[in-house]
Write an enzyme that holds these catalytic residues in place. Structure first.
Site: not given
Length: 905
Positions: A401, A403, A405, A408, A423, A518
């Protein structure tokens, strides 16, 4: 003087949906000893401001004494100097503003990079104040800007906008430049009567390289046009709307935005908030109201077509104003007269200060701008395998994945042989202390927590090329977000179970002083063994955060669809904000829809701030959601934190109670029905008590009432009699029905009963008058013969369809033989027949925990699936297939329950 805020970087992505806050603390300025200093051929004199993207300095150019010319230098902050996104935005501002050569626009004199590679922009110095200061100064001196002076300012500003909007390239192709952040702070007014537009950091243009994400509110809230508030791209009409608001405020001498900013923006978006007429109050011609109304019309088609049309109407209106005392009627003359009236000591004061700084620069030892420190080169890693993360023992296998930040990866530790989720902070983010701090904070938050519903952190470090990383356990399953993409909601029991496990994870986080901020379906992971894992602590709140920057601006942290109202409004949050978000997730799981639905972010937040959504039972009436669960979810979604659950553990306990509530309700209904039948029976008996002394009458009465008693699940009937009720011995009239009647000699009792062994027949086959009570009596010892006898009795009840009798018998046997597979299976099957899914599941788990045979595991999986625990069933079957790969039946059930769909995702 130059307004320090005027050259700040672009505004945050979503601004000012929160109530006004007190001004933020000004960042500490650079020590005076560092200034003045040389900056190439320029000399930096003093620091004016430091924003999120750049630092602004007052500077001079030219080396001949007496020929120094002031200018403004904007330098990108050192930590962003190698961030591509910041660089693109920085150069876009310079690129757009450099295309504009007009007296109404502050000119860009130079845009380049210094010897260390750090970009900078040199901008024209405007000796004056911004329009916000001018308006406030007038209010302070009780000398508000008159309508004629306001119109003159509007004419100059409209002319500048007309030039910007109509600017073309060398071939005559329109550049399509729109300011998009027009506000009084971005309009400078010179003491000599000049009006100049500044700060094109958020402007749109065809030559812009870095485009803003669609659906982002860019302007300050008091000047946001309705279409921009509704997440539509802001074009020329949006600039004209802001111009109308600025002009209205100058005439009125006050802000148009009052009260709660989020409510204001929502009202503007809905077309319910328009500037009121002002001409009569300010003794201006009525045409002024018409111009203002047309500039600020809610519908784009009702506004002016161009800024040129605005200039024409404003000039026509200005002709009606009386001339100044000196006979001056020009636009520039009116503005210069206004500035002289408001700032009589200027510009002499600002020029004196500038002269002092220049003199200090000539006498002080010039100091060159230090080059940014470069990280020392890392030694080359011994391992040359390019698949390894530089300087580590982690081999990258595939990307899982990505994102904002981090990225991963699935990675393999070559020494330990462990597969992990790795990550890594992207390279472009590594030079930003803000992102690196957030990344470390996320890793630290995960490391502080140890709980079965939270991911486990294995390692943290920095790679040889400077990228921070951390390794955590690799999960197998899917997020709730992916589940909801495939299914519209889930069974309420499974949703409540997910809520209970999430509450346990949140309770652990809150105990450690962390607020997740979140909670959403994408951050809740369902493993294949049916466990819930809470992910992504990237925006976790560890301590109250320092709020800096524009006091009107709001940094939305979280996901708008699930965040609590106080979080959406930019207020302080605590653990109860996480409980609201979890309530929103549960609402979506049980109904298939989010609690608040709106077309735009502004409208969505407005709905959150106004009240609660429909109840889950109203939103999804056909899903069979219990009232108890509905009450729990709606309390979690309460608008005010004080009305929600006080803690995650309290919410979890409420969810567990809601899961058990339907079973309690069924039991209560049965008891009420039984009592009603008893009351009716007692009335009949009391009425005919004398005639009921005849044994034949009593036998017929018992036979008549037995089916009704069996239907509601009352205690097993004694031979030839009726069920025994508590307190029956207290009333002789009622007790008649519970006596074991003596049948006629020719009558025989042929129907077996759970209490047949309690009554001993005499030699004639009749039951004695003093036969034992019909109440159940425990078996003295768990002998094989007694167990076999009871099992045979239970089997008889099952064959006759008397499942309540069978269940009662199995319960009695289960107390004696809790580890006997035959008893446990029969007990669970009898509970299924009576719709007692909770009891059936509990007994099936007990059987499977004691018996590892495939038969027990298959049975448990079927019961879990039937009871609404689909993921639990999948987990049971997965373990079974691992132990027995050739078990075809388990494979078929996995396929039926959706395992292949999960694997494909």
């Amino acid at each position: 003087m130059l307004d320090p805020a005027s050259l700040e970087g672009p505004a945050p992505s979503l601004k000012s949906l929160a109530p006004p806050k007190p001004p933020a603390t000004v960042p500490p300025r650079e020590p005076e000893k560092a200034l003045p200093r040389k900056f190439g051929r320029l000399t930096l004199l003093s620091a004016l401001a430091k924003g999120g993207m750049g630092e602004v300095f007052l500077a001079t150019s030219g080396g001949i004494e007496g020929a120094e010319r002031p200018c403004v230098v904007k330098i990108i902050r050192r930590e962003h100097a190698e961030d591509p996104s910041f660089l693109a935005r920085f150069f876009d501002e310079a690129r757009i503003q450099a295309q504009l050569d007009h007296p109404g626009v502050a000119r860009v004199l130079e845009a380049s990079t210094d010897p260390s590679g750090k970009p900078f922009v040199v901008v024209e110095y405007v000796e004056g104040r911004n329009l916000a200061e001018v308006r406030n100064r007038g209010a302070q001196l009780s000398a508000n800007v008159g309508w004629a002076d306001a119109v003159a300012l509007g004419v100059s500003l409209s002319e500048a906008l007309a030039y910007v909007h109509e600017r073309t390239d060398a071939n005559g192709t329109p550049l399509g430049i729109v300011h998009r952040d027009l506000s009084p702070q971005n309009v400078m007014v010179g003491y000599g009567g000049d009006v100049k537009l500044i700060d094109f950091g958020t402007a749109r243009g065809e030559n812009r390289k870095c485009h803003t994400v669609s659906g982002v509110v860019l302007a300050k809230p008091g000047y946001v046009a309705p279409e921009v508030a509704n997440n539509q791209p802001g074009g020329i009409p949006a600039d004209l709307y802001a111009l109308g608001i600025i002009l209205w405020e100058l005439v009125a001498g006050r802000r148009f935005l009052t009260g709660d900013t989020s409510a204001h923006v929502a009202a503007v978006a809905a077309g319910r908030r328009n500037p009121p007429p002002i001409a009569e109050l300010m003794k201006a011609p009525p045409e002024l109201d018409g111009i203002l109304a047309r500039l600020t019309a809610p519908r784009i088609e009702d506004r002016y077509a161009s800024s040129r049309d605005v200039v024409s109407d404003l000039l026509r209106l200005l002709r009606k104003a009386p001339s100044l005392a000196n006979g001056e009627r020009s636009v520039r003359g009116r503005i210069a007269h206004l500035m002289e009236r408001l700032y009589p000591a200027e510009p002499a004061k600002s020029r004196s200060e500038l002269g002092r700084l220049i003199a200090l620069a000539r006498t002080a030892e010039p100091k060159e701008e230090p080059a940014p420190a470069r990280p020392a080169a890392s030694p080359a890693p011994a391992e040359t395998d390019e698949s390894l993360l530089a300087g580590t023992r982690y081999r990258i296998l595939r990307e899982i994945g990505r994102g904002a930040m981090g990225v991963v990866y699935e990675a393999h530790h070559v020494d330990l042989g462990r597969v992990v989720a790795l990550k890594v902070l992207p390279r472009e983010r590594c030079k930003s202390p803000e992102f690196e701090t957030r990344f470390r904070r996320e890793a630290r938050a995960i490391a502080r927590l140890k709980h079965e519903n939270l991911v486990q952190l294995h390692d943290f470090g920095v790679s040889a090329d400077g990228r921070p990383y951390y390794a955590m356990e690799l999960l197998d399953g899917e997020t709730l977000e992916k589940y909801l993409d495939r299914e519209r909601g889930m069974d309420w029991r499974e949703a409540a179970r997910i809520g209970v496990e999430t509450c346990r994870a949140l309770d652990a986080a809150h105990e450690a002083g962390l607020v997740h901020r979140d909670i959403k379906p994408g951050n809740l992971f369902l493993t294949k063994d049916g466990r819930v894992k809470l992910l992504d602590f990237g925006v976790v709140q560890v301590a109250p955060e320092d709020e800096t920057g524009d006091p009107e601006a709001l940094r939305l942290i979280g996901t708008a669809e699930y965040m609590a109202p106080e979080q959406a409004a930019g207020g302080s949050v605590d653990a109860r904000a996480d409980l609201y978000a979890l309530g929103a997730v549960l609402y979506e799981l049980v109904t298939g829809r989010q609690p608040h639905v709106a077309g735009t972010t502004v409208a969505l937040i407005d709905r959150k701030l106004r009240g609660a959504p429909e109840t889950t039972r109203e939103r999804a009436p056909g899903r069979g959601i219990p009232k108890a669960l509905d009450r729990v979810i709606m309390k979690a979604l309460a608008r005010f934190p004080t009305q929600r659950y006080a803690s995650a553990s309290e919410l979890g306990a409420a969810l567990e109670s809601a899961i058990a509530a339907p079973g309690r309700d069924r039991t209560m209904r049965r008891r009420i029905a039984a009592l009603s039948l008893f009351a009716a029976a007692c009335g009949i008996v009391a009425f005919g008590v004398k005639s009921a002394r005849n044994p034949e009458v009593r036998a017929r009465a018992a036979a008549t009432f037995r089916p009704a008693f069996e239907k509601v699940g009352i205690h097993p009937l004694p031979a030839g009699g009726a069920p025994r009720a508590a307190g029956a011995d207290e009333d002789p009239a009622i007790a008649v029905l519970y006596e074991a009647p003596k049948p006629a000699p020719e009558a025989t009792v042929t129907e077996p009963s759970p209490k047949a062994s309690d009554a001993q027949p005499d030699g004639d086959g009749e039951v004695e008058e003093n036969a034992p009570s019909a109440q159940p009596t425990p078996v003295p010892a768990a002998t094989d013969d007694s167990v076999e006898s009871e099992l045979a009795k239970a089997d008889t009840y099952v064959k006759r369809g008397q499942y309540l009798y069978a269940l009662t018998t199995y319960r009695k046997i289960g107390k004696l033989r809790s580890n006997d597979p035959r008893v446990l299976r029969g007990w669970s099957e009898a509970a299924v027949k009576t719709k007692g899914w909770g009891e059936a599941l509990r007994v099936a788990i007990q059987w499977a925990s004691q018996d590892s045979a495939p038969e027990a595991q298959l049975y448990l999986a079927r019961i879990q699936h039937s009871a609404g625990q689909r993921y639990g069933a999948i987990a049971t079957l997965t373990r079974l297939v691992e132990k027995h790969p050739d078990l075809r039946e388990a494979e078929d059930l996995l396929d039926r329950y959706g395992e292949k769909k999960l694997a494909s995702r």
